[in-house]
Design a protein around this motif. Sequence first.
Motif, PDB file in Angstrom:
ATOM      1  N   ASP A 180       0.819  -1.206   0.000  1.00 32.40           N
ATOM      2  CA  ASP A 180       0.000   0.000   0.000  1.00 32.40           C
ATOM      3  C   ASP A 180       0.856   1.261   0.000  1.00 32.40           C
ATOM      4  O   ASP A 180       1.914   1.316   0.640  1.00 32.40           O
ATOM      5  CB  ASP A 180      -0.904   0.026   1.238  1.00 32.40           C
ATOM      6  CG  ASP A 180      -1.853  -1.158   1.296  1.00 32.40           C
ATOM      7  OD1 ASP A 180      -2.166  -1.716   0.217  1.00 32.40           O
ATOM      8  OD2 ASP A 180      -2.270  -1.528   2.408  1.00 32.40           O
ATOM      9  N   VAL A 188      -3.697   3.538  -1.878  1.00 34.71           N
ATOM     10  CA  VAL A 188      -3.850   2.607  -2.997  1.00 34.71           C
ATOM     11  C   VAL A 188      -2.943   1.403  -2.803  1.00 34.71           C
ATOM     12  O   VAL A 188      -1.877   1.506  -2.204  1.00 34.71           O
ATOM     13  CB  VAL A 188      -3.535   3.275  -4.356  1.00 34.71           C
ATOM     14  CG1 VAL A 188      -4.422   4.484  -4.592  1.00 34.71           C
ATOM     15  CG2 VAL A 188      -2.062   3.668  -4.448  1.00 34.71           C
ATOM     16  N   THR A 189      -3.400   0.267  -3.296  1.00 35.08           N
ATOM     17  CA  THR A 189      -2.570  -0.932  -3.376  1.00 35.08           C
ATOM     18  C   THR A 189      -2.095  -1.062  -4.817  1.00 35.08           C
ATOM     19  O   THR A 189      -2.885  -0.894  -5.750  1.00 35.08           O
ATOM     20  CB  THR A 189      -3.361  -2.192  -2.982  1.00 35.08           C
ATOM     21  OG1 THR A 189      -3.867  -2.034  -1.656  1.00 35.08           O
ATOM     22  CG2 THR A 189      -2.474  -3.424  -3.035  1.00 35.08           C
ATOM     23  N   SER A 202      -5.598  -0.572  -6.795  1.00 32.96           N
ATOM     24  CA  SER A 202      -6.886  -0.757  -6.141  1.00 32.96           C
ATOM     25  C   SER A 202      -6.983   0.306  -5.057  1.00 32.96           C
ATOM     26  O   SER A 202      -6.048   0.470  -4.259  1.00 32.96           O
ATOM     27  CB  SER A 202      -6.973  -2.157  -5.532  1.00 32.96           C
ATOM     28  OG  SER A 202      -8.141  -2.301  -4.760  1.00 32.96           O
ATOM     29  N   ARG A 203      -8.088   1.037  -5.010  1.00 35.65           N
ATOM     30  CA  ARG A 203      -8.248   2.139  -4.065  1.00 35.65           C
ATOM     31  C   ARG A 203      -9.083   1.701  -2.853  1.00 35.65           C
ATOM     32  O   ARG A 203     -10.019   0.924  -2.992  1.00 35.65           O
ATOM     33  CB  ARG A 203      -8.914   3.340  -4.745  1.00 35.65           C
ATOM     34  CG  ARG A 203      -8.016   3.999  -5.774  1.00 35.65           C
ATOM     35  CD  ARG A 203      -8.726   5.156  -6.475  1.00 35.65           C
ATOM     36  NE  ARG A 203      -7.774   5.967  -7.232  1.00 35.65           N
ATOM     37  CZ  ARG A 203      -7.311   5.661  -8.432  1.00 35.65           C
ATOM     38  NH1 ARG A 203      -7.708   4.541  -9.023  1.00 35.65           N
ATOM     39  NH2 ARG A 203      -6.442   6.454  -9.041  1.00 35.65           N
ATOM     40  N   ARG A 204      -8.713   2.235  -1.704  1.00 34.22           N
ATOM     41  CA  ARG A 204      -9.468   1.936  -0.490  1.00 34.22           C
ATOM     42  C   ARG A 204     -10.678   2.854  -0.397  1.00 34.22           C
ATOM     43  O   ARG A 204     -10.567   4.075  -0.542  1.00 34.22           O
ATOM     44  CB  ARG A 204      -8.577   2.119   0.746  1.00 34.22           C
ATOM     45  CG  ARG A 204      -9.303   1.804   2.060  1.00 34.22           C
ATOM     46  CD  ARG A 204      -8.398   2.009   3.256  1.00 34.22           C
ATOM     47  NE  ARG A 204      -7.286   1.067   3.216  1.00 34.22           N
ATOM     48  CZ  ARG A 204      -6.233   1.142   4.034  1.00 34.22           C
ATOM     49  NH1 ARG A 204      -6.155   2.118   4.910  1.00 34.22           N
ATOM     50  NH2 ARG A 204      -5.273   0.253   3.962  1.00 34.22           N
ATOM     51  N   GLN A 209     -13.519  -1.266   2.353  1.00 30.18           N
ATOM     52  CA  GLN A 209     -13.628  -1.979   1.085  1.00 30.18           C
ATOM     53  C   GLN A 209     -12.619  -1.415   0.073  1.00 30.18           C
ATOM     54  O   GLN A 209     -12.115  -0.309   0.218  1.00 30.18           O
ATOM     55  CB  GLN A 209     -15.044  -1.847   0.531  1.00 30.18           C
ATOM     56  CG  GLN A 209     -16.110  -2.445   1.430  1.00 30.18           C
ATOM     57  CD  GLN A 209     -15.945  -3.937   1.609  1.00 30.18           C
ATOM     58  OE1 GLN A 209     -15.704  -4.658   0.645  1.00 30.18           O
ATOM     59  NE2 GLN A 209     -16.073  -4.409   2.842  1.00 30.18           N
ATOM     60  N   ARG A 210     -12.350  -2.193  -0.978  1.00 34.07           N
ATOM     61  CA  ARG A 210     -11.425  -1.760  -2.024  1.00 34.07           C
ATOM     62  C   ARG A 210     -12.063  -1.926  -3.390  1.00 34.07           C
ATOM     63  O   ARG A 210     -12.888  -2.815  -3.590  1.00 34.07           O
ATOM     64  CB  ARG A 210     -10.115  -2.554  -1.963  1.00 34.07           C
ATOM     65  CG  ARG A 210      -9.243  -2.176  -0.789  1.00 34.07           C
ATOM     66  CD  ARG A 210      -7.848  -2.734  -0.926  1.00 34.07           C
ATOM     67  NE  ARG A 210      -6.960  -2.229   0.111  1.00 34.07           N
ATOM     68  CZ  ARG A 210      -6.303  -1.084   0.045  1.00 34.07           C
ATOM     69  NH1 ARG A 210      -6.444  -0.316  -1.027  1.00 34.07           N
ATOM     70  NH2 ARG A 210      -5.520  -0.686   1.019  1.00 34.07           N
ATOM     71  N   THR A 211     -11.655  -1.072  -4.300  1.00 35.92           N
ATOM     72  CA  THR A 211     -12.117  -1.203  -5.679  1.00 35.92           C
ATOM     73  C   THR A 211     -11.408  -2.381  -6.332  1.00 35.92           C
ATOM     74  O   THR A 211     -10.343  -2.821  -5.875  1.00 35.92           O
ATOM     75  CB  THR A 211     -11.816   0.067  -6.477  1.00 35.92           C
ATOM     76  OG1 THR A 211     -10.388   0.242  -6.555  1.00 35.92           O
ATOM     77  CG2 THR A 211     -12.444   1.281  -5.829  1.00 35.92           C
TER      78      THR A 211
END
Length: 242
Positions: A180, A188-189, A202-204, A209-211
Amino acid sequence: MSELADIHPTIQLDETVERKNESEHHWAIKAAITHRFRSDPRYVGTIETEKKTADLIGDVRCQLSESPIDVPRQFVVEVERSSSNKDRLRATIQHLRFGFDVYWIFTVDATDARRQTESLLGEHMSSPPSLGVASLPDGEISLGSPITWDEFEIPSPFLGQHEFYIPTYDRGVDCFDHGDFRVGDEDVTVYSRPERNGVYVSRRLDGGQRTLPCQAPWDMDEFLEELRKGDIKRISPVRGAP
């Protein structure tokens, strides 16, 4: 004459530990630590010697499913003698970045190196580190306390150009989780797909939750430059292959 001639009778060695290009004394400390972990039923998991975290080899590497409450589940033990010349700050950062906490153990003849390392690592910690000591003749092997991700402030910038490095043993995986990062006010990951030469994020969201991962919207060189300047920060270790 063997270096182990005066080993204390309470010290037990794991004779399955292979001796690499090292002194008998260094090997014996590794074998004693390995025996301690493997003979204690509180430690459940993989306990190995001379194994890599990324491309840095640790003396003892543990990946556990169960451990005592004060011992991390994933860590390395590094054994240092007075003749050792390892860059301990860099090694600590490398292990931490790839998700392994670090125990540093020094032989009794390495007092100066132990003090120097306490000072060096202490500059990046909220409290002074407690490093281990080993004396085979006295029957003493103390681990000290682990250096952990949460209590260690990695200097920024540090090795920014290598943040998306994938270890050689993972380059055949389909997806690699680089951990992250904080970009502005967003976490973001970052993932990469080695075989497709692609980078995804992938956004938190609120609520934890994450996108779903999507193609990174920024140029990698720009991202690394912002990372180098400290405007983007790593906030978790590398997670590696799922």
